[in-house]
Design a protein around this motif. Structure first.
Motif, PDB file in Angstrom:
ATOM      1  N   ARG A 107     -48.262 -22.797  -2.757  1.00 35.45           N
ATOM      2  CA  ARG A 107     -47.080 -23.146  -3.520  1.00 35.45           C
ATOM      3  C   ARG A 107     -45.830 -23.006  -2.673  1.00 35.45           C
ATOM      4  NH1 ARG A 107     -46.990 -19.336  -8.534  1.00 35.45           N
ATOM      5  NH2 ARG A 107     -44.925 -20.257  -8.882  1.00 35.45           N
ATOM      6  N   ALA A 120     -42.904 -28.953 -10.762  1.00 28.61           N
ATOM      7  CA  ALA A 120     -42.577 -28.303 -12.026  1.00 28.61           C
ATOM      8  C   ALA A 120     -41.089 -28.423 -12.339  1.00 28.61           C
ATOM      9  CB  ALA A 120     -42.966 -26.833 -11.965  1.00 28.61           C
ATOM     10  N   SER A 121     -40.773 -28.421 -13.618  1.00 30.16           N
ATOM     11  CA  SER A 121     -39.380 -28.419 -14.055  1.00 30.16           C
ATOM     12  C   SER A 121     -39.295 -27.782 -15.437  1.00 30.16           C
ATOM     13  CB  SER A 121     -38.811 -29.841 -14.092  1.00 30.16           C
ATOM     14  OG  SER A 121     -39.541 -30.646 -15.003  1.00 30.16           O
ATOM     15  N   PHE A 161     -39.991 -21.496 -12.102  1.00 30.54           N
ATOM     16  CA  PHE A 161     -41.280 -21.702 -11.443  1.00 30.54           C
ATOM     17  C   PHE A 161     -41.752 -20.469 -10.697  1.00 30.54           C
ATOM     18  CE2 PHE A 161     -44.618 -24.216  -9.741  1.00 30.54           C
ATOM     19  CZ  PHE A 161     -44.745 -23.906  -8.403  1.00 30.54           C
ATOM     20  N   SER A 162     -40.854 -19.817  -9.993  1.00 35.87           N
ATOM     21  CA  SER A 162     -41.244 -18.686  -9.146  1.00 35.87           C
ATOM     22  C   SER A 162     -41.650 -17.445  -9.938  1.00 35.87           C
ATOM     23  CB  SER A 162     -40.095 -18.335  -8.197  1.00 35.87           C
ATOM     24  OG  SER A 162     -38.954 -17.948  -8.932  1.00 35.87           O
ATOM     25  N   ALA A 164     -49.716 -23.967 -16.283  1.00 33.36           N
ATOM     26  CA  ALA A 164     -48.891 -22.762 -16.242  1.00 33.36           C
ATOM     27  C   ALA A 164     -48.796 -22.176 -17.643  1.00 33.36           C
ATOM     28  CB  ALA A 164     -47.494 -23.085 -15.713  1.00 33.36           C
ATOM     29  N   ARG A 169     -47.390 -15.688  -8.538  1.00 35.67           N
ATOM     30  CA  ARG A 169     -46.035 -16.225  -8.396  1.00 35.67           C
ATOM     31  C   ARG A 169     -45.482 -16.077  -6.989  1.00 35.67           C
ATOM     32  NH1 ARG A 169     -41.810 -12.507  -9.299  1.00 35.67           N
ATOM     33  NH2 ARG A 169     -42.529 -10.359  -9.561  1.00 35.67           N
ATOM     34  N   LEU A 192     -44.940 -30.445 -15.987  1.00 34.66           N
ATOM     35  CA  LEU A 192     -45.762 -30.350 -14.788  1.00 34.66           C
ATOM     36  C   LEU A 192     -46.276 -31.753 -14.499  1.00 34.66           C
ATOM     37  CD1 LEU A 192     -47.799 -27.200 -15.839  1.00 34.66           C
ATOM     38  CD2 LEU A 192     -45.995 -27.246 -14.122  1.00 34.66           C
ATOM     39  N   ILE A 234     -49.625 -20.162 -11.169  1.00 33.23           N
ATOM     40  CA  ILE A 234     -49.977 -21.563 -11.360  1.00 33.23           C
ATOM     41  C   ILE A 234     -51.468 -21.721 -11.087  1.00 33.23           C
ATOM     42  CG2 ILE A 234     -49.673 -23.928 -10.514  1.00 33.23           C
ATOM     43  CD1 ILE A 234     -47.272 -22.936 -12.032  1.00 33.23           C
ATOM     44  N   ASN A 275     -42.075 -22.172  -3.744  1.00 32.27           N
ATOM     45  CA  ASN A 275     -41.194 -21.873  -4.874  1.00 32.27           C
ATOM     46  C   ASN A 275     -39.832 -22.542  -4.737  1.00 32.27           C
ATOM     47  OD1 ASN A 275     -43.150 -20.403  -6.196  1.00 32.27           O
ATOM     48  ND2 ASN A 275     -42.409 -18.412  -5.459  1.00 32.27           N
ATOM     49  N   LYS A 315     -40.363 -25.868  -6.031  1.00 33.16           N
ATOM     50  CA  LYS A 315     -40.999 -25.877  -7.350  1.00 33.16           C
ATOM     51  C   LYS A 315     -42.251 -26.741  -7.347  1.00 33.16           C
ATOM     52  CE  LYS A 315     -36.830 -24.861 -10.002  1.00 33.16           C
ATOM     53  NZ  LYS A 315     -35.996 -25.222 -11.175  1.00 33.16           N
ATOM     54  N   ARG A 316     -43.049 -26.546  -6.311  1.00 34.41           N
ATOM     55  CA  ARG A 316     -44.278 -27.326  -6.169  1.00 34.41           C
ATOM     56  C   ARG A 316     -45.470 -26.427  -5.906  1.00 34.41           C
ATOM     57  NH1 ARG A 316     -44.150 -32.913  -5.108  1.00 34.41           N
ATOM     58  NH2 ARG A 316     -42.036 -33.792  -5.086  1.00 34.41           N
TER      59      ARG A 316
END
Length: 119
Positions: free
Chosen positions: A72, A24-25, A29-30, A98, A53, A4, A34, A74, A77-78
């Protein structure tokens, strides 16, 4: 691995605005809620805002309600934290968080981004 990474902090005058981002990686993520936390000097880390989510539910600390908005994306991924009407007491390091399941539940934090509200 799960990462993150926050960005967007800085120095802003009282009443100003900032938008924090968390990219995120390393995980789906979804599939996870968060949250944003913050920690001011000499104080404990506190929850600022959280989002489910699918963005169907959000929650905020009383101290930021009506001024901050969590969101967010999804697909990207932010996660974001829009901060308006900033006050000196909002000065802190802001962290993205997370809780992710992989062979068990683990807590993941970003490195933090400094927000300073001062004239």
């Amino acid at each position: 691995q799960v990462q993150l990474v926050e960005s967007g902090g800085g120095l802003v005058q009282p009443g100003g605005s900032l938008r924090l981002s968390c990219v995120a990686s390393g995980f789906s993520f979804s599939s996870y809620s968060i949250s944003w936390y913050r920690q001011a000097p000499g104080k404990e880390r506190e929850l600022v805002a959280g989002i489910t989510r699918l963005s169907d539910s959000t929650n905020y600390a009383d101290s930021v309600k009506g001024r901050f908005t969590i969101s967010r994306d999804n697909a990207k991924k932010r996660a974001y934290l829009q901060m308006n009407a900033l006050k000196p007491e909002d000065t802190a390091v802001y962290y993205c968080y997370a809780r992710v399941y992989y062979l068990g539940w683990d807590d993941y934090w970003g490195q933090g981004t400094q927000v300073t509200v001062s004239s």
